[in-house]
Design a protein around this motif. Structure first.
Motif, PDB file in Angstrom:
ATOM      1  N   SER A  71      55.564  44.776  81.699  1.00  0.00           N
ATOM      2  CA  SER A  71      54.720  43.732  82.286  1.00  0.00           C
ATOM      3  C   SER A  71      53.492  44.344  82.948  1.00  0.00           C
ATOM      4  CB  SER A  71      55.525  42.926  83.315  1.00  0.00           C
ATOM      5  OG  SER A  71      56.667  42.333  82.716  1.00  0.00           O
ATOM      6  N   GLN A 210      56.379  37.488  81.481  1.00  0.00           N
ATOM      7  CA  GLN A 210      57.389  37.385  80.414  1.00  0.00           C
ATOM      8  C   GLN A 210      57.940  38.783  80.129  1.00  0.00           C
ATOM      9  OE1 GLN A 210      54.812  35.596  77.409  1.00  0.00           O
ATOM     10  NE2 GLN A 210      55.699  33.570  77.817  1.00  0.00           N
ATOM     11  N   ARG A 213      59.619  39.606  76.548  1.00  0.00           N
ATOM     12  CA  ARG A 213      58.636  39.673  75.461  1.00  0.00           C
ATOM     13  C   ARG A 213      57.727  40.877  75.618  1.00  0.00           C
ATOM     14  NH1 ARG A 213      53.491  39.004  75.017  1.00  0.00           N
ATOM     15  NH2 ARG A 213      53.265  38.215  77.143  1.00  0.00           N
ATOM     16  N   GLN A 214      57.296  41.120  76.848  1.00  0.00           N
ATOM     17  CA  GLN A 214      56.372  42.225  77.091  1.00  0.00           C
ATOM     18  C   GLN A 214      57.019  43.584  76.819  1.00  0.00           C
ATOM     19  OE1 GLN A 214      55.608  40.853  81.019  1.00  0.00           O
ATOM     20  NE2 GLN A 214      53.745  39.712  80.456  1.00  0.00           N
ATOM     21  N   LYS A 216      59.505  44.094  74.618  1.00  0.00           N
ATOM     22  CA  LYS A 216      59.613  44.195  73.161  1.00  0.00           C
ATOM     23  C   LYS A 216      58.271  44.570  72.538  1.00  0.00           C
ATOM     24  CE  LYS A 216      63.451  40.934  72.477  1.00  0.00           C
ATOM     25  NZ  LYS A 216      63.834  39.621  71.893  1.00  0.00           N
ATOM     26  N   GLN A 217      57.203  43.968  73.042  1.00  0.00           N
ATOM     27  CA  GLN A 217      55.877  44.249  72.488  1.00  0.00           C
ATOM     28  C   GLN A 217      55.466  45.698  72.748  1.00  0.00           C
ATOM     29  OE1 GLN A 217      52.306  42.533  74.373  1.00  0.00           O
ATOM     30  NE2 GLN A 217      51.725  41.760  72.347  1.00  0.00           N
TER      31      GLN A 217
END
Length: 624
Positions: A71, A210, A213-214, A216-217
Motif C-alpha cells: 500500500s 486496498q 490488491r496492492q 498482489k499487484q
C-alpha cells in the motif's frame, strides 16, 4: 563527481540523507530502549513473561512490513515523494510524543502498540526512501548515493543500539529516552522539509486502501522482470544472513567467547562498521557505475569469512566472564573481530549494487512498488531467519559457531542459484576481474555513446578480450558482433555466449551464419540497443588496423543509426593478442595499461567503411 562524499554537500541529497539516518536512529533508540526496560527494569510489572514480550515486540515491529508495504508503494508511485516523506516524519513526531507520555507513566503495553505504529511508519517510509533516490541524483551518482544510504542506515542502527544502552545507565532514564525520541523526530521532520520536490512519474489519482490488491499487484510487477525478482531474492537473503548473525551475538558472546554485554557491543560494532565500510568502497570498486561484477565478490567473501568464523571461535572458554578489555587480550579475539568485519565489508559489496540495480531496472512509474515488494520479501526472510535459528539451535541443538557455518555454506548455495539464473552477474564478475587484474583500463570521452536509443560502435580489433574490456568500460549493455572462430574459442566461448554475442563469418564460408548475423544486428538496433562491431573482421596480426569491410555499410543502410567510432590503445603485445607465434610466446605482456577512446557520433548518412577506418585510426594514433 570525484567522491560520493561530495553528495553530502548538496542541497538535493543531504536533507534526504539526514532524514533517513535520523529515522533509523530513532527506530532503534525506541525499540531497544523498550526491550531493555522490559528485560531489566519492568520485568516484575509486566502482565506476562519477558521472553514472550520480547519476541512479541520484535514481531510487532516487523508485522507492518507484511501488511502495509505494498500500500505504501502504490501511494509513493502516485504522489509527489517528498510530500510523503514530510507526512511520515510528522507522524513520527506524533507517535514519539505519545511514546514520551507512555514512557513517563511506564505504560509498557501502550508502548508495544506504539512499536507496531512505528513499524507502520517505517513501512510507509521504506518504498519512498529508495524510490526517490534516482530523482535526487544522476545515474553516475546512484551507486555512491546508495552506498551513503546503506552506510547511514547501519551506522544509525549501531548508534541507536548503543545509545539505548547508554540511556539505561542514566539516573533519569525515562525522561532522557523521551527527550531523545521527541527531539530526534523533530530534527527528522525539519530535515525532511528541505528534501526537494521531485517530478511525478504517474498522473495523480485518488488513493484507495486496498492492501490485498496492492500486495498482489506489487508481487506481479516484481515477478514480471526476472532480474528484478532475482535481485530481490539476493537482497532478502542478505537480510536473512544479517539477522542470523545479529540475533545470535548476545549468546555467541556469552557462550562461545566468554564475554559480557560489552563484548556484544564490540561484535555489533565490528559487523556494522564493516557493512558501512564495504558500502562506501563500492563506488571506488565500481567506477561510479552500477557494477554487478562486485556482487559475486561479496558473496564469495561472505562464505569464506563465515566459514573462517567457525574455525576462529575457541572450542572452550573459561568460566570467567570477560569484559571488552579482557576480551581483546585473548588470542582468538582479533581473528573473530576481523572475520566479522570482513563479513560486513563483503556484505556491503553484495547489497549496494543490488539496491542500485532495483532502482535502475524498475520502471520509474512502478519503482516504489518494486521497493515495497522487496521490503515484503525482506521481512519474510528475516522471519525465516528467526525460524531457522529456532530449528537449528533449538531442535537440532547446533552450537552457534556451527549455525554460522551452516549460514556460510547456504550462502554459497543461494549465490550459485542466483548466478545460474542470471548469468549477467558471472559475466560482469569476469569482466571486472579482467579490468582489475591483467589490465589497467582508463577511458576517454565514452559519454559520446548515447544514453538512450540505438547506436552502432565500430572499433579496432586487437585481442580476444576486446569485447570484455569494452563492455566493462561502457555503462550501457552492448551486443557484440564477433568472428565465429573467436566466438567458439574453447577457453572464452562460454563467456561470449553469456554476453549474447552475435557470431558472424565470411559469406563464402557459411552464408546462413552470415545472414543470421545481420538479422540479429537489425533486431537489436530496432529494439534501441547498442551494437558493437569490429569491421576488420579478424584480429590484427601485426598491430596495424586491417581494412574495414563493407558490412558496416549494409548495417547502416538497413538500420540508419548514429555510429560511434572507438579505439583500443595498448593491447598489442598483451597476453591475448596475436603478438608472437603463440599464446605463451616470450615477450608477451601479462599486465597491460589499456586506454579506450571514443569520438563524437557520426550520422549514418555520412558514414562509410573508409571514413570510419580513418576515424578509428586517428583515435588509436601510434599507440598500438
Amino acid at each position: 563527481m570525484s567522491s560520493q562524499f561530495e553528495l553530502l554537500t548538496t542541497r538535493r541529497f543531504l536533507p534526504f540523507f539526514l532524514t533517513q539516518a535520523l529515522g533509523a536512529f530513532n527506530d532503534n533508540i525506541f525499540k531497544n530502549s523498550l526491550m531493555l526496560l522490559m528485560a531489566f527494569t519492568a520485568a516484575s510489572n509486566l502482565p506476562m513473561s519477558t521472553d514472550i514480550l520480547m519476541n512479541l515486540a520484535a514481531g510487532l515491529f516487523i508485522l507492518p512490513f507484511f501488511l502495509f508495504s505494498a500500500s505504501a508503494g502504490e501511494l509513493a508511485d502516485n504522489m509527489e515523494k517528498s510530500r510523503i516523506i514530510r507526512w511520515v516524519k510528522l507522524a513520527e513526531i506524533l507517535l514519539m510524543s505519545f511514546a514520551a507520555i507512555a514512557f513517563y507513566y511506564e505504560l509498557y503495553m501502550v508502548l508495544l502498540g506504539l512499536l507496531f505504529l512505528m513499524g507502520t511508519q517505517s513501512a510507509f517510509f521504506g518504498p519512498v526512501k529508495y524510490a526517490i533516490l534516482p530523482s535526487l541524483v544522476n545515474e553516475e551518482e546512484l551507486i555512491g548515493a546508495n552506498a551513503l544510504v546503506e552506510m547511514g542506515t547501519f551506522v544509525a542502527i549501531l548508534l541507536g543500539t548503543i545509545g539505548a544502552g547508554l540511556l539505561m545507565g542514566l539516573e533519569q532514564t525515562l525522561f532522557a529516552v523521551s527527550c531523545v525520541l521527541v527531539g530526534t523526530s523533530i530534527a527528522g521532520y525539519l530535515s525532511a522539509r528541505k528534501v526537494p520536490a521531485v517530478p511525478m512519474e504517474n498522473e495523480a489519482k485518488p488513493y484507495k486502501w486496498q492492501p490485498v490488491r496492492q500486495t498482489k499487484q506489487a508481487m506481479r510487477i516484481c515477478f514480471e522482470q526476472r532480474p528484478i525478482y532475482l535481485s530481490i531474492l539476493a537482497i532478502s537473503w542478505f537480510w536473512f544472513l544479517g539477522a542470523g548473525y545479529l540475533t545470535q551475538f548476545p549468546n555467541f558472546a556469552k557462550n562461545s567467547l566468554g564475554g559480557d554485554s560489552s563484548v556484544v557491543t564490540v561484535l555489533l560494532c565490528a559487523f556494522t562498521i564493516g557493512v558501512a565500510v564495504g558500502s562506501m568502497l563500492c563506488e571506488r570498486l565500481s567506477g561510479h557505475k552500477i557494477e554487478l561484477g562486485i556482487v559475486p565478490i561479496g558473496s564469495i567473501g561472505l562464505t569464506v569469512f563465515g566459514i573462517d568464523l567457525y574455525f576462529a571461535t575457541p572450542a572452550n572458554v573459561g568460566d570467567q566472564i570477560l569484559a571488552a578489555g579482557a576480551f581483546f587480550e585473548q588470542a582468538y579475539a582479533w581473528r573473530v573481530l576481523i572475520d566479522l568485519s570482513l563479513i560486513g565489508i563483503f556484505g556491503g559489496f553484495f547489497i549496494v549494487p543490488l539496491y542500485a540495480l532495483l532502482q535502475q531496472r524498475a520502471k520509474p512509474q512502478e519503482r516504489a512498488r518494486v521497493i515495497s515488494a522487496n521490503n515484503i520479501f525482506n521481512a519474510l526472510f528475516m522471519v525465516g531467519s528467526a525460524f531457522s535459528g529456532i530449528v537449528l539451535l533449538g531442535v537440532m541443538e547446533l552450537s552457534i559457531p556451527e549455525y554460522f557455518l551452516v549460514l556460510a555454506v547456504f550462502n554459497a548455495v543461494v549465490a550459485v542459484y542466483v548466478y545460474s539464473q542470471m548469468p549477467e552477474f558471472v559475466l560482469r564478475f569476469v569482466i571486472w576481474m579482467l579490468g582489475h587484474s591483467m589490465y589497467r583500463v582508463t577511458h576517454e570521452d565514452l559519454n559520446n555513446i548515447p544514453d538512450e536509443g540505438a547506436a552502432l560502435i565500430v572499433c579496432n580489433h586487437v585481442s580476444y578480450v576486446d569485447a570484455m574490456l569494452l563492455a566493462g568500460a561502457c555503462r550501457r549493455p552492448i551486443r557484440f558482433v564477433m568472428d565465429e572462430g573467436i566466438f567458439k574459442n574453447p577457453a572464452l566461448g562460454w563467456l561470449f555466449k553469456l554476453a549474447k554475442t552475435i557470431p558472424i563469418c565470411a559469406k563464402a564460408k557459411n552464408e546462413e551464419t552470415f545472414e543470421n548475423a545481420f538479422k540479429q544486428i537489425k533486431a537489436e538496433l530496432d529494439d534501441g540497443n547498442v551494437v558493437c562491431i569490429f569491421p576488420e573482421g579478424k584480429l590484427t596480426r601485426s598491430g596495424d588496423i586491417n581494412p574495414f569491410k563493407k558490412g558496416v555499410e549494409r548495417i547502416l543502410e538497413e538500420t540508419p543509426v548514429p555510429v560511434v567510432p572507438m579505439a583500443i590503445q595498448g593491447l598489442w603485445g598483451s597476453f591475448f593478442s596475436h603478438h608472437g607465434s603463440g599464446i605463451f610466446k616470450s615477450g608477451k605482456r601479462f599486465w597491460s595499461k589499456v586506454k579506450i577512446v571514443a569520438s563524437e557520433p557520426v550520422a549514418a548518412t555520412s558514414a562509410n567503411a573508409e571514413m570510419l577506418q580513418d576515424k578509428v585510426q586517428q583515435l588509436r594514433g601510434e599507440y598500438q
